[in-house]
Design a protein around this motif. Structure first.
Motif, short mmCIF file in Angstrom:
data_model
loop_
_atom_site.label_atom_id
_atom_site.label_comp_id
_atom_site.label_asym_id
_atom_site.label_seq_id
_atom_site.Cartn_x
_atom_site.Cartn_y
_atom_site.Cartn_z
N PRO A 249 -22.36 -4.56 -30.43
CA PRO A 249 -21.95 -3.24 -29.95
C PRO A 249 -20.45 -3.16 -29.67
CG PRO A 249 -22.75 -4.50 -28.11
CD PRO A 249 -22.91 -5.38 -29.33
N SER A 250 -20.01 -1.94 -29.43
CA SER A 250 -18.68 -1.69 -28.89
C SER A 250 -18.84 -1.12 -27.50
CB SER A 250 -17.93 -0.69 -29.78
OG SER A 250 -16.70 -0.32 -29.18
N SER A 251 -17.94 -1.48 -26.61
CA SER A 251 -17.97 -0.94 -25.25
C SER A 251 -17.17 0.36 -25.17
CB SER A 251 -17.39 -1.95 -24.26
OG SER A 251 -16.04 -2.27 -24.61
N ILE A 252 -16.46 0.67 -26.24
CA ILE A 252 -15.61 1.87 -26.27
C ILE A 252 -15.93 2.70 -27.50
CG2 ILE A 252 -13.70 0.80 -25.01
CD1 ILE A 252 -12.37 0.23 -27.70
N ALA A 280 -8.31 1.85 -33.15
CA ALA A 280 -8.27 0.41 -33.44
C ALA A 280 -8.59 0.10 -34.89
CB ALA A 280 -9.25 -0.33 -32.53
N GLY A 281 -8.97 1.11 -35.66
CA GLY A 281 -9.43 0.85 -37.02
C GLY A 281 -8.32 0.78 -38.06
N ASN A 282 -7.09 1.11 -37.67
CA ASN A 282 -6.01 1.08 -38.66
C ASN A 282 -4.71 0.67 -37.96
OD1 ASN A 282 -5.55 3.31 -37.10
ND2 ASN A 282 -5.24 4.73 -38.80
N GLY A 283 -3.58 1.04 -38.53
CA GLY A 283 -2.31 0.73 -37.90
C GLY A 283 -1.65 -0.49 -38.51
N PHE A 284 -0.48 -0.83 -37.95
CA PHE A 284 0.34 -1.90 -38.50
C PHE A 284 -0.36 -3.25 -38.39
CE2 PHE A 284 3.93 -4.97 -38.13
CZ PHE A 284 4.45 -4.79 -39.40
N GLY A 285 -1.05 -3.47 -37.27
CA GLY A 285 -1.74 -4.74 -37.09
C GLY A 285 -2.78 -4.99 -38.16
N MET A 286 -3.56 -3.97 -38.47
CA MET A 286 -4.58 -4.10 -39.50
C MET A 286 -3.94 -4.28 -40.88
SD MET A 286 -7.71 -4.19 -38.49
CE MET A 286 -8.77 -3.76 -37.10
N GLN A 302 -11.31 -8.77 -39.24
CA GLN A 302 -10.61 -7.71 -38.52
C GLN A 302 -10.65 -7.86 -37.00
OE1 GLN A 302 -11.32 -3.70 -40.46
NE2 GLN A 302 -13.02 -4.84 -41.36
N THR A 303 -11.34 -8.89 -36.51
CA THR A 303 -11.54 -9.03 -35.07
C THR A 303 -10.23 -9.02 -34.29
OG1 THR A 303 -13.52 -10.35 -35.53
CG2 THR A 303 -12.65 -10.44 -33.29
N ARG A 304 -9.23 -9.72 -34.80
CA ARG A 304 -7.96 -9.82 -34.08
C ARG A 304 -7.30 -8.46 -33.91
NH1 ARG A 304 -3.79 -14.05 -36.45
NH2 ARG A 304 -3.59 -12.42 -38.02
N GLY A 305 -7.42 -7.59 -34.93
CA GLY A 305 -6.84 -6.26 -34.84
C GLY A 305 -7.52 -5.42 -33.76
N PHE A 306 -8.85 -5.51 -33.67
CA PHE A 306 -9.58 -4.76 -32.64
C PHE A 306 -9.27 -5.31 -31.24
CE2 PHE A 306 -12.13 -3.43 -36.28
CZ PHE A 306 -12.40 -2.10 -35.97
N LEU A 307 -9.12 -6.62 -31.15
CA LEU A 307 -8.77 -7.23 -29.85
C LEU A 307 -7.40 -6.76 -29.40
CD1 LEU A 307 -9.98 -10.95 -29.78
CD2 LEU A 307 -10.46 -9.16 -28.10
N GLY A 308 -6.45 -6.69 -30.35
CA GLY A 308 -5.11 -6.24 -30.02
C GLY A 308 -5.11 -4.83 -29.46
N SER A 344 -17.38 -8.27 -30.67
CA SER A 344 -18.60 -7.78 -30.04
C SER A 344 -18.97 -8.56 -28.78
CB SER A 344 -19.76 -7.79 -31.03
OG SER A 344 -19.99 -9.09 -31.55
N GLN A 345 -18.62 -9.85 -28.76
CA GLN A 345 -18.91 -10.63 -27.55
C GLN A 345 -18.07 -10.13 -26.38
OE1 GLN A 345 -18.52 -14.87 -28.07
NE2 GLN A 345 -19.45 -15.34 -26.10
N GLU A 346 -16.81 -9.84 -26.63
CA GLU A 346 -15.94 -9.28 -25.60
C GLU A 346 -16.44 -7.90 -25.16
OE1 GLU A 346 -12.67 -8.50 -23.01
OE2 GLU A 346 -13.42 -10.36 -23.89
N TYR A 347 -16.85 -7.10 -26.13
CA TYR A 347 -17.39 -5.78 -25.80
C TYR A 347 -18.63 -5.90 -24.93
CZ TYR A 347 -14.37 -3.70 -29.45
OH TYR A 347 -13.31 -3.27 -30.22
#
Length: 433
Positions: A249-252, A280-286, A302-308, A344-347
């Motif tokens: 899941p996502s928490s957000i 979180a789905g796009n941007g420079f990081g992704m 893509q996990t690192r981009g969502f974490l950022g 998802s674990q963080e979420y």
């Protein structure tokens, strides 16, 4: 004695064990058992089990570990099923599956087939199912054939808008009335996962409760990934949702996914008003993650981009956090600790932490499956079916959803048992009311 290949039983449910044996071989000779099946896109998948016959000239895959050149390792009677490999990585096996699959196993001596047999695997007997097209409610409805009302379960797909009819019939064979809802990407629904009206999902919940084959005034909701995000959002605002099972899941609230993978619009609206979301789905990081994967010729994680985005956009995260403390029923969160799509674990930890901090009176169960990726279990990952791990939609683009084939296959079995346990406990309470 003529070589014989046997699979027993010849017809069984997909989560049932099978017994693959061979006899009439030369003691100690090396043979290969090749198993094939067509997926929902009519592409052929196959597995290999290379083994040496025992002193009696027999093979039993439930007690023999296959040798080098096989598609799986270790002693596993269902290994020939979950280790199947497709012709390419452009599609997953479990997309738009038929309700019953026919397999063919061949016993090979070198390149020559010396025996063969067929067997079938189904998604549940004693079930009536059919398509529902009553906008905004569109999908597959399945229920037991006994004509009685049963606890209701709403199944939500993720961002791929896949038809989960097979998951619906499997649950129905367990004694539930199930709606696998198509909430976007089909006729009379939004074309993309953008501006999805949550009132329409509430309408599906209401229609289920009013259905003659559904008992009680509450239903369970199950979703994975964006379907889990949706399940939590609906449960937080609909008192008719009892049990919520959210996988990866996502928490957000995340961004909507528009045409050509654009992420500039909200996914969810309520009463026509867009809900806050985190971009979180796009941007420079992704973009950097994508370029790195292309240069290294490795599938993109893509996990690192969502974490950022989660750690940088603190205010947006707070405004976009799903108010899970408003849920009226128990909650089960299931994640893999090697999720390659998003954290998802963080979420899940944030969801559980929020519930604890706000003294939520309900019960929450958090299960983290070691080694598993994003597709950690039902309704996407099903026991004995080839797991979903790498997807390559284009020559220069590939996604790594995490986990290994073996770990994800094991997770599918474990999570299916957890889902059965949680539904059984919840439905027992519903049936007694």
């Amino acid at each position: 004695m003529k070589p014989v290949l046997t699979v027993a039983p010849v017809r069984s449910r997909i989560d049932s064990p099978i017994h693959i044996t061979a006899a009439g071989l030369v003691p100690g000779e090396r043979v290969t058992i090749r198993t094939k099946v067509m997926d929902g896109a009519l592409r052929e998948w196959e597995s290999l089990a290379v083994v040496d016959a025992d002193d009696a000239g027999a093979v039993d895959l439930s007690r023999m570990a296959p040798l080098e050149g096989s598609t799986y390792r270790g002693v596993d009677g269902e290994g020939p099923l979950w280790s199947m490999q497709g012709p390419d990585q452009s599609k997953f096996f479990t997309r738009n599956l038929p309700i019953e699959l026919e397999y063919r196993s061949e016993l090979c001596r070198g390149d020559r087939v010396i025996a063969s047999t067929r067997f079938r695997r189904h998604f549940g007997d004693g079930v009536t199912w059919g398509q529902v097209h009553e906008p905004p409610v569109i999908g597959t409805f399945a229920h037991p054939t006994d004509g009685l009302p049963h606890p209701g379960v709403l199944v939500l797909h993720g961002s791929d808008s896949v038809d989960l009819a097979s998951a619906a019939t499997l649950l129905a064979s367990e004694g539930y009335s199930v709606l696998a809802l198509r909430w976007f990407g089909v006729e009379d629904r939004p074309a993309h996962m953008v501006n999805v009206e949550l009132n329409d999902i509430d309408c599906a919940v209401t229609r289920m409760i009013n259905n003659e084959f559904v008992v009680g005034d509450k239903i369970a909701v199950i979703g994975l990934s964006r379907g889990a995000e949706l399940a939590l959002e609906v449960a937080a605002h609909n008192a008719n949702v009892g049990l919520t099972i959210a996988l990866s899941p996502s928490s957000i609230r995340q961004a909507g996914m528009g045409e050509n993978y654009s992420f500039k619009d909200p996914a969810w609206v309520r009463n026509g008003e867009p809900l806050e979301w985190v971009r979180a789905g796009n941007g420079f990081g992704m973009l950097l993650l994508f370029l790195s994967s292309v240069i290294r010729r490795k599938p993109m994680r893509q996990t690192r981009g969502f974490l950022g985005a989660l750690n940088k956009n603190v205010e947006a995260v707070e405004r976009s956090t799903i108010q899970v403390e408003n849920c009226k029923g128990p909650m089960t969160l299931i994640v893999g600790d090697d999720d390659g799509l998003w954290p998802s674990q963080e979420y899940a930890d944030r969801i559980a932490g929020r519930l604890k901090e706000l003294d939520w009176p309900g019960t929450v169960r958090v299960e983290c499956v070691p080694g598993a990726g994003h597709f950690v279990g039902f309704p996407y990952a099903l026991p004995t079916l080839p797991p979903m791990r790498i997807l390559k939609p284009a020559s220069a683009l590939a996604f790594d959803f995490g986990g290994s084939v073996a770990a994800n296959a094991d997770a599918a079995r474990k999570v299916w048992r957890i889902v059965q346990e949680e539904l059984s406990q919840w439905s027992g309470i519903v049936s007694r009311r």
